[in-house]
Write a protein that holds these residues in place. Sequence first.
Motif, PDB file in Angstrom:
ATOM      1  N   MET A   1       0.818  -1.196   0.000  1.00  0.00           N
ATOM      2  CA  MET A   1       0.000   0.000   0.000  1.00  0.00           C
ATOM      3  C   MET A   1       0.861   1.260   0.000  1.00  0.00           C
ATOM      4  O   MET A   1       0.498   2.234  -0.626  1.00  0.00           O
ATOM      5  CB  MET A   1      -0.927   0.011   1.220  1.00  0.00           C
ATOM      6  N   LYS A   2       1.986   1.203   0.698  1.00  0.00           N
ATOM      7  CA  LYS A   2       2.854   2.377   0.760  1.00  0.00           C
ATOM      8  C   LYS A   2       3.404   2.725  -0.625  1.00  0.00           C
ATOM      9  O   LYS A   2       3.527   3.896  -0.965  1.00  0.00           O
ATOM     10  CB  LYS A   2       4.002   2.121   1.747  1.00  0.00           C
ATOM     11  N   GLU A   3       3.692   1.695  -1.421  1.00  0.00           N
ATOM     12  CA  GLU A   3       4.208   1.938  -2.770  1.00  0.00           C
ATOM     13  C   GLU A   3       3.172   2.664  -3.627  1.00  0.00           C
ATOM     14  O   GLU A   3       3.509   3.563  -4.393  1.00  0.00           O
ATOM     15  CB  GLU A   3       4.604   0.626  -3.448  1.00  0.00           C
ATOM     16  N   THR A   4       1.907   2.265  -3.494  1.00  0.00           N
ATOM     17  CA  THR A   4       0.835   2.902  -4.252  1.00  0.00           C
ATOM     18  C   THR A   4       0.688   4.353  -3.835  1.00  0.00           C
ATOM     19  O   THR A   4       0.569   5.243  -4.684  1.00  0.00           O
ATOM     20  CB  THR A   4      -0.499   2.154  -4.035  1.00  0.00           C
ATOM     21  N   LEU A   5       0.704   4.613  -2.541  1.00  0.00           N
ATOM     22  CA  LEU A   5       0.592   5.980  -2.036  1.00  0.00           C
ATOM     23  C   LEU A   5       1.762   6.827  -2.518  1.00  0.00           C
ATOM     24  O   LEU A   5       1.575   7.968  -2.955  1.00  0.00           O
ATOM     25  CB  LEU A   5       0.525   5.973  -0.505  1.00  0.00           C
ATOM     26  N   THR A   6       2.953   6.263  -2.496  1.00  0.00           N
ATOM     27  CA  THR A   6       4.138   6.986  -2.959  1.00  0.00           C
ATOM     28  C   THR A   6       4.016   7.342  -4.438  1.00  0.00           C
ATOM     29  O   THR A   6       4.329   8.464  -4.846  1.00  0.00           O
ATOM     30  CB  THR A   6       5.411   6.140  -2.728  1.00  0.00           C
ATOM     31  N   THR A   7       3.546   6.416  -5.244  1.00  0.00           N
ATOM     32  CA  THR A   7       3.366   6.655  -6.677  1.00  0.00           C
ATOM     33  C   THR A   7       2.369   7.784  -6.924  1.00  0.00           C
ATOM     34  O   THR A   7       2.601   8.659  -7.769  1.00  0.00           O
ATOM     35  CB  THR A   7       2.893   5.373  -7.384  1.00  0.00           C
ATOM     36  N   ILE A   8       1.264   7.777  -6.192  1.00  0.00           N
ATOM     37  CA  ILE A   8       0.250   8.817  -6.351  1.00  0.00           C
ATOM     38  C   ILE A   8       0.824  10.180  -5.976  1.00  0.00           C
ATOM     39  O   ILE A   8       0.668  11.156  -6.721  1.00  0.00           O
ATOM     40  CB  ILE A   8      -0.996   8.499  -5.498  1.00  0.00           C
ATOM     41  N   ILE A   9       1.505  10.252  -4.843  1.00  0.00           N
ATOM     42  CA  ILE A   9       2.060  11.521  -4.373  1.00  0.00           C
ATOM     43  C   ILE A   9       3.129  12.035  -5.336  1.00  0.00           C
ATOM     44  O   ILE A   9       3.169  13.217  -5.664  1.00  0.00           O
ATOM     45  CB  ILE A   9       2.635  11.384  -2.943  1.00  0.00           C
ATOM     46  N   LYS A  10       3.991  11.132  -5.828  1.00  0.00           N
ATOM     47  CA  LYS A  10       5.049  11.534  -6.765  1.00  0.00           C
ATOM     48  C   LYS A  10       4.483  12.143  -8.043  1.00  0.00           C
ATOM     49  O   LYS A  10       5.073  13.049  -8.613  1.00  0.00           O
ATOM     50  CB  LYS A  10       5.929  10.334  -7.137  1.00  0.00           C
ATOM     51  N   SER A  11       3.332  11.643  -8.482  1.00  0.00           N
ATOM     52  CA  SER A  11       2.751  12.162  -9.719  1.00  0.00           C
ATOM     53  C   SER A  11       2.161  13.559  -9.533  1.00  0.00           C
ATOM     54  O   SER A  11       1.923  14.257 -10.519  1.00  0.00           O
ATOM     55  CB  SER A  11       1.675  11.209 -10.244  1.00  0.00           C
ATOM     56  N   LEU A  12       1.966  13.981  -8.301  1.00  0.00           N
ATOM     57  CA  LEU A  12       1.352  15.284  -8.029  1.00  0.00           C
ATOM     58  C   LEU A  12       2.357  16.400  -7.746  1.00  0.00           C
ATOM     59  O   LEU A  12       2.078  17.559  -8.025  1.00  0.00           O
ATOM     60  CB  LEU A  12       0.399  15.177  -6.827  1.00  0.00           C
ATOM     61  N   VAL A  13       3.511  16.065  -7.192  1.00  0.00           N
ATOM     62  CA  VAL A  13       4.442  17.093  -6.726  1.00  0.00           C
ATOM     63  C   VAL A  13       5.544  17.384  -7.743  1.00  0.00           C
ATOM     64  O   VAL A  13       5.785  16.588  -8.653  1.00  0.00           O
ATOM     65  CB  VAL A  13       5.085  16.688  -5.377  1.00  0.00           C
ATOM     66  N   THR A  14       6.204  18.526  -7.562  1.00  0.00           N
ATOM     67  CA  THR A  14       7.334  18.865  -8.426  1.00  0.00           C
ATOM     68  C   THR A  14       8.663  18.504  -7.764  1.00  0.00           C
ATOM     69  O   THR A  14       9.622  18.192  -8.441  1.00  0.00           O
ATOM     70  CB  THR A  14       7.337  20.371  -8.763  1.00  0.00           C
ATOM     71  N   ASP A  15       8.721  18.545  -6.433  1.00  0.00           N
ATOM     72  CA  ASP A  15       9.946  18.222  -5.697  1.00  0.00           C
ATOM     73  C   ASP A  15       9.817  16.832  -5.067  1.00  0.00           C
ATOM     74  O   ASP A  15       9.416  16.691  -3.916  1.00  0.00           O
ATOM     75  CB  ASP A  15      10.196  19.289  -4.621  1.00  0.00           C
ATOM     76  N   GLU A  16      10.170  15.799  -5.834  1.00  0.00           N
ATOM     77  CA  GLU A  16      10.014  14.426  -5.368  1.00  0.00           C
ATOM     78  C   GLU A  16      10.969  14.076  -4.224  1.00  0.00           C
ATOM     79  O   GLU A  16      10.687  13.183  -3.430  1.00  0.00           O
ATOM     80  CB  GLU A  16      10.226  13.438  -6.519  1.00  0.00           C
ATOM     81  N   SER A  17      12.074  14.790  -4.126  1.00  0.00           N
ATOM     82  CA  SER A  17      13.045  14.480  -3.075  1.00  0.00           C
ATOM     83  C   SER A  17      12.540  14.871  -1.687  1.00  0.00           C
ATOM     84  O   SER A  17      13.053  14.389  -0.683  1.00  0.00           O
ATOM     85  CB  SER A  17      14.368  15.191  -3.366  1.00  0.00           C
ATOM     86  N   ALA A  18      11.530  15.725  -1.620  1.00  0.00           N
ATOM     87  CA  ALA A  18      11.009  16.185  -0.326  1.00  0.00           C
ATOM     88  C   ALA A  18       9.896  15.289   0.211  1.00  0.00           C
ATOM     89  O   ALA A  18       9.392  15.526   1.301  1.00  0.00           O
ATOM     90  CB  ALA A  18      10.502  17.618  -0.452  1.00  0.00           C
ATOM     91  N   ILE A  19       9.529  14.261  -0.546  1.00  0.00           N
ATOM     92  CA  ILE A  19       8.445  13.374  -0.106  1.00  0.00           C
ATOM     93  C   ILE A  19       8.938  12.492   1.035  1.00  0.00           C
ATOM     94  O   ILE A  19       9.977  11.848   0.940  1.00  0.00           O
ATOM     95  CB  ILE A  19       7.947  12.485  -1.264  1.00  0.00           C
ATOM     96  N   LEU A  20       8.158  12.486   2.120  1.00  0.00           N
ATOM     97  CA  LEU A  20       8.464  11.629   3.259  1.00  0.00           C
ATOM     98  C   LEU A  20       7.155  11.005   3.726  1.00  0.00           C
ATOM     99  O   LEU A  20       6.215  11.707   4.071  1.00  0.00           O
ATOM    100  CB  LEU A  20       9.096  12.445   4.393  1.00  0.00           C
ATOM    101  N   ILE A  21       7.097   9.678   3.682  1.00  0.00           N
ATOM    102  CA  ILE A  21       5.892   8.964   4.100  1.00  0.00           C
ATOM    103  C   ILE A  21       6.262   8.056   5.260  1.00  0.00           C
ATOM    104  O   ILE A  21       7.060   7.132   5.114  1.00  0.00           O
ATOM    105  CB  ILE A  21       5.281   8.155   2.939  1.00  0.00           C
ATOM    106  N   ASN A  22       5.667   8.341   6.415  1.00  0.00           N
ATOM    107  CA  ASN A  22       5.913   7.556   7.619  1.00  0.00           C
ATOM    108  C   ASN A  22       4.739   6.614   7.829  1.00  0.00           C
ATOM    109  O   ASN A  22       3.596   7.032   7.814  1.00  0.00           O
ATOM    110  CB  ASN A  22       6.080   8.498   8.826  1.00  0.00           C
ATOM    111  N   GLU A  23       5.038   5.338   8.019  1.00  0.00           N
ATOM    112  CA  GLU A  23       4.000   4.317   8.184  1.00  0.00           C
ATOM    113  C   GLU A  23       3.976   3.846   9.635  1.00  0.00           C
ATOM    114  O   GLU A  23       4.984   3.398  10.164  1.00  0.00           O
ATOM    115  CB  GLU A  23       4.293   3.142   7.255  1.00  0.00           C
ATOM    116  N   VAL A  24       2.812   3.975  10.274  1.00  0.00           N
ATOM    117  CA  VAL A  24       2.617   3.494  11.637  1.00  0.00           C
ATOM    118  C   VAL A  24       1.565   2.402  11.557  1.00  0.00           C
ATOM    119  O   VAL A  24       0.403   2.667  11.256  1.00  0.00           O
ATOM    120  CB  VAL A  24       2.151   4.630  12.574  1.00  0.00           C
TER     121      VAL A  24
END
Length: 76
Positions: free
Chosen positions: A1-24
Amino acid sequence: MKETLTTIIKSLVTDESAILINEVEGEQSVIYEVKVAEKDMGKVIGKEGRIAKAIRTIMKALAAKENKKITIEFIG
């Protein structure tokens, strides 16, 4: 699920290096804390929160297949 969320977020933003997804992860639930660059936060949330709501809907459907509850928090 985290991979899917990461893919969705990456397609929306311009600065992909700033993406941080914490899973609890709990027994029956998963919480994702999504952090993006401040300039990209508006793109991820969308007008009146529509994009954020759509992301949550997609992820809840994926979580339902695994019999889990999911929460997605967007941190600025």
